[in-house]
Write a protein that holds these residues in place. Structure first.
Motif, PDB file in Angstrom:
ATOM      1  N   ASP A   1       0.838  -1.199   0.000  1.00 16.06           N
ATOM      2  CA  ASP A   1       0.000   0.000   0.000  1.00 16.06           C
ATOM      3  C   ASP A   1       0.874   1.250   0.000  1.00 16.06           C
ATOM      4  N   GLY A   2       0.513   2.176  -0.852  1.00 10.89           N
ATOM      5  CA  GLY A   2       1.179   3.475  -0.843  1.00 10.89           C
ATOM      6  C   GLY A   2       2.487   3.534  -1.600  1.00 10.89           C
ATOM      7  N   GLU A   3       2.878   2.433  -2.211  1.00  8.34           N
ATOM      8  CA  GLU A   3       4.153   2.519  -2.936  1.00  8.34           C
ATOM      9  C   GLU A   3       3.938   2.834  -4.416  1.00  8.34           C
ATOM     10  N   ILE A   4       5.008   3.334  -5.029  1.00  2.65           N
ATOM     11  CA  ILE A   4       5.001   3.499  -6.479  1.00  2.65           C
ATOM     12  C   ILE A   4       5.873   2.383  -7.021  1.00  2.65           C
ATOM     13  N   PHE A   5       5.211   1.460  -7.703  1.00  2.00           N
ATOM     14  CA  PHE A   5       5.889   0.247  -8.145  1.00  2.00           C
ATOM     15  C   PHE A   5       6.039   0.272  -9.660  1.00  2.00           C
ATOM     16  N   GLY A   6       7.252   0.145 -10.143  1.00  2.19           N
ATOM     17  CA  GLY A   6       7.501   0.186 -11.573  1.00  2.19           C
ATOM     18  C   GLY A   6       7.654  -1.208 -12.167  1.00  2.19           C
ATOM     19  N   ILE A   7       7.190  -1.366 -13.401  1.00  2.00           N
ATOM     20  CA  ILE A   7       7.428  -2.608 -14.143  1.00  2.00           C
ATOM     21  C   ILE A   7       8.164  -2.216 -15.414  1.00  2.00           C
ATOM     22  N   VAL A   8       9.354  -2.744 -15.592  1.00  2.00           N
ATOM     23  CA  VAL A   8      10.124  -2.393 -16.793  1.00  2.00           C
ATOM     24  C   VAL A   8      10.455  -3.658 -17.580  1.00  2.00           C
ATOM     25  N   GLY A   9      10.744  -3.456 -18.846  1.00  2.00           N
ATOM     26  CA  GLY A   9      11.090  -4.592 -19.701  1.00  2.00           C
ATOM     27  C   GLY A   9      10.907  -4.177 -21.143  1.00  2.00           C
ATOM     28  N   TYR A  10      11.505  -4.952 -22.036  1.00  2.00           N
ATOM     29  CA  TYR A  10      11.380  -4.631 -23.452  1.00  2.00           C
ATOM     30  C   TYR A  10       9.984  -4.958 -23.953  1.00  2.00           C
ATOM     31  N   SER A  11       9.719  -4.510 -25.167  1.00  2.00           N
ATOM     32  CA  SER A  11       8.445  -4.761 -25.813  1.00  2.00           C
ATOM     33  C   SER A  11       8.168  -6.262 -25.870  1.00  2.00           C
ATOM     34  N   GLY A  12       6.955  -6.643 -25.511  1.00  2.00           N
ATOM     35  CA  GLY A  12       6.577  -8.050 -25.569  1.00  2.00           C
ATOM     36  C   GLY A  12       6.929  -8.836 -24.318  1.00  2.00           C
ATOM     37  N   ALA A  13       7.488  -8.166 -23.316  1.00  2.00           N
ATOM     38  CA  ALA A  13       7.914  -8.862 -22.100  1.00  2.00           C
ATOM     39  C   ALA A  13       6.733  -9.324 -21.244  1.00  2.00           C
ATOM     40  N   GLY A  14       5.563  -8.709 -21.475  1.00  2.00           N
ATOM     41  CA  GLY A  14       4.386  -9.115 -20.703  1.00  2.00           C
ATOM     42  C   GLY A  14       3.939  -8.070 -19.680  1.00  2.00           C
ATOM     43  N   LYS A  15       4.479  -6.877 -19.795  1.00  2.00           N
ATOM     44  CA  LYS A  15       4.177  -5.821 -18.810  1.00  2.00           C
ATOM     45  C   LYS A  15       2.688  -5.465 -18.811  1.00  2.00           C
ATOM     46  N   SER A  16       2.169  -5.165 -20.012  1.00  2.00           N
ATOM     47  CA  SER A  16       0.751  -4.760 -20.080  1.00  2.00           C
ATOM     48  C   SER A  16      -0.150  -5.910 -19.661  1.00  2.00           C
ATOM     49  N   THR A  17       0.203  -7.110 -20.070  1.00  2.00           N
ATOM     50  CA  THR A  17      -0.614  -8.265 -19.703  1.00  2.00           C
ATOM     51  C   THR A  17      -0.693  -8.386 -18.182  1.00  2.00           C
ATOM     52  N   LEU A  18       0.448  -8.259 -17.531  1.00  2.00           N
ATOM     53  CA  LEU A  18       0.472  -8.347 -16.071  1.00  2.00           C
ATOM     54  C   LEU A  18      -0.383  -7.241 -15.452  1.00  2.00           C
ATOM     55  N   LEU A  19      -0.214  -6.026 -15.952  1.00  2.00           N
ATOM     56  CA  LEU A  19      -0.965  -4.887 -15.397  1.00  2.00           C
ATOM     57  C   LEU A  19      -2.463  -5.089 -15.592  1.00  2.00           C
ATOM     58  N   ARG A  20      -2.830  -5.565 -16.788  1.00  2.00           N
ATOM     59  CA  ARG A  20      -4.253  -5.727 -17.097  1.00  2.00           C
ATOM     60  C   ARG A  20      -4.882  -6.888 -16.344  1.00  2.00           C
ATOM     61  N   CYS A  21      -4.035  -7.778 -15.827  1.00  2.00           N
ATOM     62  CA  CYS A  21      -4.572  -8.840 -14.966  1.00  2.00           C
ATOM     63  C   CYS A  21      -4.864  -8.312 -13.565  1.00  2.00           C
ATOM     64  N   ILE A  22      -4.256  -7.174 -13.212  1.00  2.00           N
ATOM     65  CA  ILE A  22      -4.487  -6.628 -11.864  1.00  2.00           C
ATOM     66  C   ILE A  22      -5.919  -6.097 -11.738  1.00  2.00           C
ATOM     67  N   ASN A  23      -6.479  -5.606 -12.839  1.00  2.00           N
ATOM     68  CA  ASN A  23      -7.892  -5.185 -12.744  1.00  2.00           C
ATOM     69  C   ASN A  23      -8.810  -6.078 -13.577  1.00  2.00           C
ATOM     70  N   MET A  24      -8.267  -7.232 -13.949  1.00  2.00           N
ATOM     71  CA  MET A  24      -9.061  -8.241 -14.670  1.00  2.00           C
ATOM     72  C   MET A  24      -9.556  -7.753 -16.027  1.00  2.00           C
ATOM     73  N   LEU A  25      -8.865  -6.772 -16.599  1.00  2.00           N
ATOM     74  CA  LEU A  25      -9.148  -6.463 -18.000  1.00  2.00           C
ATOM     75  C   LEU A  25      -8.751  -7.678 -18.824  1.00  2.00           C
ATOM     76  N   GLU A  26      -7.721  -8.376 -18.339  1.00  2.00           N
ATOM     77  CA  GLU A  26      -7.391  -9.697 -18.880  1.00  2.00           C
ATOM     78  C   GLU A  26      -7.673 -10.701 -17.775  1.00  2.00           C
ATOM     79  N   TRP A  27      -8.367 -11.762 -18.129  1.00  2.00           N
ATOM     80  CA  TRP A  27      -8.665 -12.785 -17.146  1.00  2.00           C
ATOM     81  C   TRP A  27      -7.482 -13.761 -17.099  1.00  2.00           C
ATOM     82  N   PRO A  28      -6.890 -13.978 -15.922  1.00  2.00           N
ATOM     83  CA  PRO A  28      -5.736 -14.878 -15.866  1.00  2.00           C
ATOM     84  C   PRO A  28      -6.099 -16.311 -16.281  1.00  2.00           C
ATOM     85  N   THR A  29      -5.176 -16.967 -16.941  1.00  2.00           N
ATOM     86  CA  THR A  29      -5.370 -18.375 -17.297  1.00  2.00           C
ATOM     87  C   THR A  29      -5.326 -19.227 -16.030  1.00  2.00           C
TER      88      THR A  29
END
Ligand SMILES: Nc1ncnc2c1ncn2[C@@H]1O[C@H](COP(=O)(O)OP(=O)(O)OP(=O)(O)O)[C@@H](O)[C@H]1O
Ligand SMILES: [Mg+2]
Length: 337
Positions: free
Chosen positions: A30-58
């Motif tokens: 709680d209260g932190e600023i957490f960064g996710i870095v990586g090259y294109s295609g690393a899965g950053k957006s997928t991971l982020l979108r699973c946090i609000n279930m815009l993507e449903w995890p397998t």
């Protein structure tokens, strides 16, 4: 607190299966600023979108404040999502609506009264510094202003978490800085946890508390920003960090050296330490300073120095061992031929 446990997301299109995220476990406080870095295609957006279930995890799950989002009904999930704001690289504003209506939209959807909506939107526009653009349309705004609208909209329902997917990637450096300062203000004044994807280490250095480095759908390294800058373990992390420290030596400085080039990194406390003069006094070597700087990461100094050591091989080796022990971060760049 956001707890991600053994998260897997596989995209299936036809016969093909693409791994978006592979077995990621991660806790964001709680209260932190957490960064996710990586090259294109690393899965950053997928991971982020699973946090609000815009993507449903397998498989695997995501818990926010102890509630497993994968176990919720549609209606419960809709309510939970209101507490998770999101902003995007390309803003995703509704072009036919004014700034006011773009921000009000989420409040209307949440069933707020007209008066409540007006008060809230005015407060939000003040927060992001856009009161005077209340009746403008997105096409009349600069990129930075559009992102401010995006932020106001994301904050409309008083979220606890703000997800940012490359929120500054479409902006120039000056505007990026302003948006980062705004995010920091939101984090500090409203106590909102921020999870931020970026491919720019400059952004990380500026505002993140901790980061995760992703590659091929996995987190390969995770930790406090200062610690990772001071002592990255993975080559990929190292290359990201080098891109912002800008300590590339010109080729001609590396070649044609008489001695051994070493790169030292030392932490704040050691910056004023006498490691180099101690080394020169204790061993029969001469030292040339080739390059050096002090970087401030989260207001803590990180010293970086490139030295040329000249002397007998065995003395140079002992001097290197000595400094290695004292600084905890030393790399031999090049030995003399
Ligand atoms: N909707 C989708 N359908 C199929 N495959 C997808 C989908 N979204 C992402 N992928 C694949 O999943 C992997 C991870 O993609 P993701 O968008 O999460 O990466 P990223 O790290 O955000 O990249 P970028 O920096 O380019 O935004 C990639 O191989 C991508 O092709
Ligand atoms: Mg992405």
């Amino acid at each position: 607190m956001i707890e991600i446990q053994n998260l897997v997301k596989i995209y299936e299109s036809g016969k093909q299966k693409v791994k978006g995220v592979q077995d990621v476990s991660l806790t964001i406080n709680d209260g932190e600023i957490f960064g996710i870095v990586g090259y294109s295609g690393a899965g950053k957006s997928t991971l982020l979108r699973c946090i609000n279930m815009l993507e449903w995890p397998t498989s695997g799950n995501v818990k926010i404040d102890g509630v497993d989002l994968t176990s919720l009904s549609r209606q419960e999930l809709r309510r939970a999502r209101q507490k998770i704001g999101m902003i995007f690289q390309h803003f995703h504003l509704v072009r036919s609506k004014t700034v006011f209506d773009n921000v009000a939209f989420a409040l209307k959807a949440a069933g707020k009264s007209k008066q409540e909506i007006r008060n809230k939107v005015d407060d939000l526009l003040e927060m992001v510094g856009l009161q005077d653009k209340r009746d403008a349309y997105p096409s009349q705004l600069s990129g930075g202003q559009k992102q401010r609208v995006g932020i106001a909209r994301a904050l409309a329902n008083d979220p606890n978490v703000l997800l940012c997917d490359e929120a500054t990637s479409a902006l120039d450096p000056g505007t990026t800085r302003q948006i980062l300062l705004l995010l920091k203000k939101i984090n500090q004044e409203l106590g909102i946890t921020i999870v931020l994807i970026t491919h720019e280490m400059g952004v990380v250095k500026e505002i993140c508390d901790r980061i995760a480095v992703m590659q091929d759908g996995k987190i390969i390294e995770c930790g406090e920003v200062y610690e990772l800058f001071a002592r990255p373990e993975e080559p990929l992390t190292r290359s990201f960090i080098d891109s912002v420290l800008q300590l590339e030596l010109p080729e001609h400085l590396v070649k044609n050296r008489r001695g051994t080039l070493v790169r030292l990194q030392y932490r704040g406390e050691a910056a004023s330490d006498t490691v180099i003069s101690d080394m020169l006094q204790s061993f029969r070597v001469k030292g040339n300073i080739i390059h050096g700087k002090i970087e401030y990461i989260q207001n803590k100094p990180l010293g970086i120095l490139v030295l040329e050591l000249i002397g007998d091989e065995s003395e140079v080796k002992r001097a290197i061992d000595f400094m290695h022990e004292r600084t905890g971060g030393l790399e031999v760049i090049e030995h003399a031929a």
